[in-house]
Design an enzyme around this catalytic site. Structure first.
Site, PDB file in Angstrom:
ATOM      1  N   LYS A 118      47.623  44.546  55.601  1.00  0.00           N
ATOM      2  CA  LYS A 118      47.640  43.446  54.637  1.00  0.00           C
ATOM      3  C   LYS A 118      48.487  42.263  55.087  1.00  0.00           C
ATOM      4  CE  LYS A 118      45.906  45.684  50.514  1.00  0.00           C
ATOM      5  NZ  LYS A 118      44.580  45.051  50.598  1.00  0.00           N
ATOM      6  N   TYR A 128      33.238  46.001  46.317  1.00  0.00           N
ATOM      7  CA  TYR A 128      33.602  46.266  44.921  1.00  0.00           C
ATOM      8  C   TYR A 128      32.804  45.396  43.959  1.00  0.00           C
ATOM      9  CZ  TYR A 128      37.383  49.315  46.320  1.00  0.00           C
ATOM     10  OH  TYR A 128      38.096  50.373  46.839  1.00  0.00           O
ATOM     11  N   TYR A 181      46.002  55.026  45.823  1.00  0.00           N
ATOM     12  CA  TYR A 181      44.909  54.400  46.579  1.00  0.00           C
ATOM     13  C   TYR A 181      45.406  54.135  47.993  1.00  0.00           C
ATOM     14  CZ  TYR A 181      41.562  51.116  48.433  1.00  0.00           C
ATOM     15  OH  TYR A 181      40.629  50.500  49.253  1.00  0.00           O
TER      16      TYR A 181
END
Length: 424
Positions: free
Chosen positions: A265, A17, A144
């Site tokens: 995560k 990103y 997302y």
């Protein structure tokens, strides 16, 4: 030393990103401890976003490190096809015991995107194995779910996905549910229900979409309706799981359980990559056959890594401690008090929270956007003051590790208030 590391990095690495042209403001981090990370010059930063939402208990947690070290000296890796190991068994048992009762089986991968890929493949092949063709997926606008092609396909379309538009598969997009749009949304789904294999959604909070939040009751009603139309439900708990919403999982707010759930995560407390997908017995049974071609042909070299499973078990130990649950409650309450202050500020368009997740939308002349120029002002402002944040354009958000102190969180709040007075 710091400048040398930057130069060496830019000579060899390509960062996520990031527009690499002009990306010479990298910060080499050489140490982490609890809430803090330290750069090569010794400067300390409060990690207010848990390093992309993963470090539940802070950096270099000694208990997790101990458990991983013990595992490293016992069994570091074994193929998970035709073999198993105690950590994968225990982790599946413990996690399934915390999830809705309909979750019965665990499929391991190595990150959030691949957990979603597996879920999508499960749903599509579930119908295929029964001789049914259901080619379409239902998903939320602004969602997302990851950066692999399947995950991109079911995520919100935009500048990120434009180069790959022709390669992404067919998806029906709907807005998050509200009392105002629920009946219209149900009517739309009814028109297409015969061809929809599944509905994939982020429950309660759309993270990368701008920390957009929706109501649990409205979502429950939508999920129940989809189930009545025999649309399989994929609940993406990758971001919101393991206490982020204030409860252990977002599903604990809902009255309708999903058929499939995805996790990553915070699963290992941020120690190392691991993803997993859970499903109902009904879905598993559609693959359980004498016909070998009905198997789920998916796997990864590091599926159910013994090291990652050891980290996840240690993270669960910490998460279930009373002191951690009290810390989560304190963070929730601190956010709520701060939001009351922000509501009075003329530059604040909106302030919201879901559990430990806080977001504030900065008023700007243009529409709210990930590409807002506010990022270029806000990101360095907080870094200079020893706070790691990654504003989503003009949206500031906090996803702190549960070990953050009352004082550090108050310092962050005050710095946000100072920024409101000084910037824009």
């Amino acid at each position: 030393m710091q400048q040398s590391l930057i130069e060496r990095d830019l000579a060899v690495n390509w960062h996520p990103y990031t527009q690499m042209k002009g990306a010479d403001d990298l910060i080499p981090i050489v140490k982490g401890e609890g809430t803090y990370i330290f750069d090569a010059n010794g400067k300390r930063y409060i990690d207010a976003v848990s390093s992309w939402w993963v470090t539940l208990h802070g950096h270099a947690h000694p208990y997790i490190a101990q458990k991983v070290s013990e595992q490293l000296n016992t069994l570091e890796q074994v193929i998970f096809a035709g073999f198993t190991h105690p950590n994968a068994i225990e982790l599946s048992e413990r996690l399934l015991n915390l999830l809705p009762q309909n979750q019965q089986k665990v499929f391991y991968t190595d990150n959030g995107s691949t957990a979603i890929e597996v879920a999508l493949k499960m749903c599509i092949q579930y119908h295929f194995n029964q001789g049914v063709q259901k080619p379409k997926i239902l998903a939320f606008n602004n969602g997302y779910h990851g950066d692999t092609f399947g995950a991109m396909s079911v995520s919100g379309r935009g500048l990120w996905t434009d180069p790959f538009g022709e390669q992404l598969f067919d998806v029906l997009f709907i807005d998050v549910p509200t009392q105002a749009n629920l009946e219209e949304t149900k009517a739309f789904i009814s028109q297409h229900s015969d061809e929809i294999a599944c509905f994939v959604y982020e429950p309660l909070v759309q993270g990368a979409g701008g920390m957009l939040m929706h109501n649990a009751d409205d979502l429950s009603e939508l999920l129940t309706f989809c189930h009545s139309k025999e649309i399989l439900l994929i609940q993406d708990e990758i971001f919101v799981g393991f206490g982020r919403t204030g409860k252990l999982f977002a599903t604990n707010y809902l009255t309708q359980s999903a058929d499939i759930m995805c996790f990553s995560k915070g699963l290992t407390g941020g120690t190392m990559p691991l993803g997993l997908t859970t499903c109902t017995q009904n879905i598993y049974d559609a693959f359980y056959s004498n016909d070998k071609t009905k198997a789920l042909f998916h796997g990864h070299s590091f599926t159910a890594s013994p090291l990652a499973c050891a980290a996840a078990l240690a993270s669960l130990d910490l998460l279930e401690k009373e002191e951690t649950q009290q810390a989560i409650l304190r963070i929730c309450n601190q956010h709520a008090d701060f939001i009351e202050i922000l509501k009075k500020h003329p530059k604040v368009k909106d302030a919201r929270q879901q559990g430990t997740i806080f977001a504030m939308e900065w008023k700007t002349p243009e529409e709210t956007s990930y590409f807002s120029d506010m990022h270029e002002q806000l990101y360095p402002y907080f870094l200079e003051r020893g706070i790691l944040m990654r504003p989503l354009g003009n949206i500031i958000y906090l996803v702190p590790p549960y070990c953050i102190s009352y004082e550090d969180l108050e310092y962050i709040y005050q710095t946000i208030l100072d920024a409101l007075d000084l910037i824009g």
